[in-house]
Enzyme design. Structure first.
Site, PDB file in Angstrom:
ATOM      1  N   CYS A 145       0.630  -1.082  -0.096  1.00  0.00           N
ATOM      2  CA  CYS A 145       0.141   0.101   0.107  1.00  0.00           C
ATOM      3  C   CYS A 145       1.051   1.430  -0.078  1.00  0.00           C
ATOM      4  O   CYS A 145       1.453   1.581  -0.949  1.00  0.00           O
ATOM      5  CB  CYS A 145      -1.108  -0.186   1.008  1.00  0.00           C
ATOM      6  SG  CYS A 145      -2.385   0.788   0.973  1.00  0.00           S
ATOM      7  N   GLU A 199      -0.816  -8.584   5.038  1.00  0.00           N
ATOM      8  CA  GLU A 199      -0.612  -8.700   6.403  1.00  0.00           C
ATOM      9  C   GLU A 199      -2.080  -8.643   7.033  1.00  0.00           C
ATOM     10  O   GLU A 199      -2.211  -8.799   8.345  1.00  0.00           O
ATOM     11  CB  GLU A 199       0.168  -7.441   6.937  1.00  0.00           C
ATOM     12  CG  GLU A 199      -0.178  -6.045   7.081  1.00  0.00           C
ATOM     13  CD  GLU A 199      -0.354  -5.196   5.601  1.00  0.00           C
ATOM     14  OE1 GLU A 199      -0.090  -6.155   4.583  1.00  0.00           O
ATOM     15  OE2 GLU A 199      -0.678  -4.145   5.662  1.00  0.00           O
ATOM     16  N   HIS A 258      -2.997  -5.715   0.682  1.00  0.00           N
ATOM     17  CA  HIS A 258      -2.644  -5.980   2.296  1.00  0.00           C
ATOM     18  C   HIS A 258      -2.447  -7.291   2.609  1.00  0.00           C
ATOM     19  O   HIS A 258      -3.234  -7.866   3.012  1.00  0.00           O
ATOM     20  CB  HIS A 258      -3.231  -5.085   3.070  1.00  0.00           C
ATOM     21  CG  HIS A 258      -3.433  -3.905   3.273  1.00  0.00           C
ATOM     22  ND1 HIS A 258      -2.383  -3.126   3.932  1.00  0.00           N
ATOM     23  CD2 HIS A 258      -4.088  -2.780   2.416  1.00  0.00           C
ATOM     24  CE1 HIS A 258      -2.410  -1.636   3.582  1.00  0.00           C
ATOM     25  NE2 HIS A 258      -3.659  -1.597   2.920  1.00  0.00           N
TER      26      HIS A 258
END
Lengths: 237, 80
Positions: free
Chosen positions: A96, A206, A204
């Site tokens: 990002c 994560e 993302h």
């Protein structure tokens, strides 16, 4: 306090923290708690990344997104260290805002423009793995579709035609959107550097690494980094 | 002395903001309006040696205020 040391861990991740980063703790949690590796934070005014095996440039709004997303972060001391680390072959992954910082820093080609719909988009998207030949995607199969969330207003990947052709010819597109949410050219969601040791992507992983979040597809990306690191240790021994 | 740096998206680069403004203006009935591109203006106060100031600001515009991958810039100095 923020370090974990597990007996099964084989590598150490370093998560960069800028003023305005907001996915730094997610990245730390995904790599330490979900993945079971060591992870530590690297402050933005550090002039070294330390002894980490992979640097993560996390998402957020570094320096308030002032001037352009990532434009101020590229001048921070830590980014000079990250550039040197990448030039020496170190693994660097930007998600990002981290991707925006890597393009602004010149570690990856192109730029991220405002979404085509002029709207901030926050939802899970499908991504087709465009290449399994990288330190970040080796535990995926080419063509395999994973679901990661996106959360950005400026995620339209842009590069001139010649650069896009080069990325395709050199197999440097890591992920493509299966249903392009932001107008990115050639559906590009993530790319690799020439040396394949730097990854930038808008989605993302994560945020898709804990069962509580409803999807653990993101772990495959982090497991790829661990597999690559283990293989490189074996070959150097 | 205050100089202005104009930064705007390159003609070849998609400008979603400009397109949205154009659509709004045309929706308001302004038939005379064609393409719109949105950029930004920096007003920078400079002092000291004018030649050095010009050199500095040109470099600042090229390397920091504009991203040459997607933007073009123009530095405007006050007439004296």
């Amino acid at each position: 306090m923020w370090q974990t040391c597990s007996y099964w861990s084989s590598m150490k991740f370093g998560v960069v923290v800028f003023p305005g980063s907001n996915c730094d703790h997610d990245a730390w949690y995904a790599t330490s708690r979900n993945l079971g590796q060591e992870a530590e934070f690297i402050w933005h005014d550090s002039s070294s990344v330390g002894d980490v095996d992979c640097v993560i440039v996390p998402g957020g709004f570094s320096y308030g997104d002032y001037l352009r997303c990532g434009a101020i972060a590229k001048f921070s001391p830590v980014m000079q260290a990250v550039k040197k680390y990448a030039a020496d072959g170190g693994l660097v992954a930007g998600f990002c805002n981290g991707f925006q910082i890597l393009t602004e820093s010149g570690l990856l080609p192109g730029a991220l423009l405002m979404n085509k719909g002029v709207k901030y988009i926050c939802r899970p998207v499908g991504l087709a793995t465009a290449t399994a030949n990288s330190p970040f995607t080796n535990q995926l199969k080419a063509g395999e579709v994973v679901t990661y969330p996106i959360a950005h207003g400026e995620g339209l990947y842009y590069a001139d035609g010649r650069t896009l052709d080069m990325l395709e010819a050199e197999d440097r597109i890591a992920f493509r959107y299966t249903d392009n949410p932001n107008g990115s050219l050639r559906n590009i969601a993530g790319i690799l550097s020439e040396g394949r040791n730097v990854l930038g992507m808008m989605p993302h992983p994560e945020r898709a690494s804990d069962p509580l979040m409803g999807c653990t597809d993101g772990l495959k990306l982090f497991q790829s980094i661990v597999a690559h690191h283990s293989a490189s240790l074996t070959t150097t021994k | 002395m205050t100089a202005r740096v104009y930064v705007s998206p390159k003609k070849t680069v998609l400008d979603p903001q400009g397109q949205t403004i154009r659509a709004a203006l045309q929706g308001r009935g302004y038939a005379s309006v064609g393409n719109v591109r949105q950029g930004k203006v920096f007003e920078v106060e400079v002092s000291g040696d004018p030649a050095q100031a010009r050199k500095d600001l040109e470099e600042i515009a090229r390397t920091i205020l504009a991203n040459p991958v997607i933007e073009e810039y123009r530095v405007e100095w006050p007439e004296n």
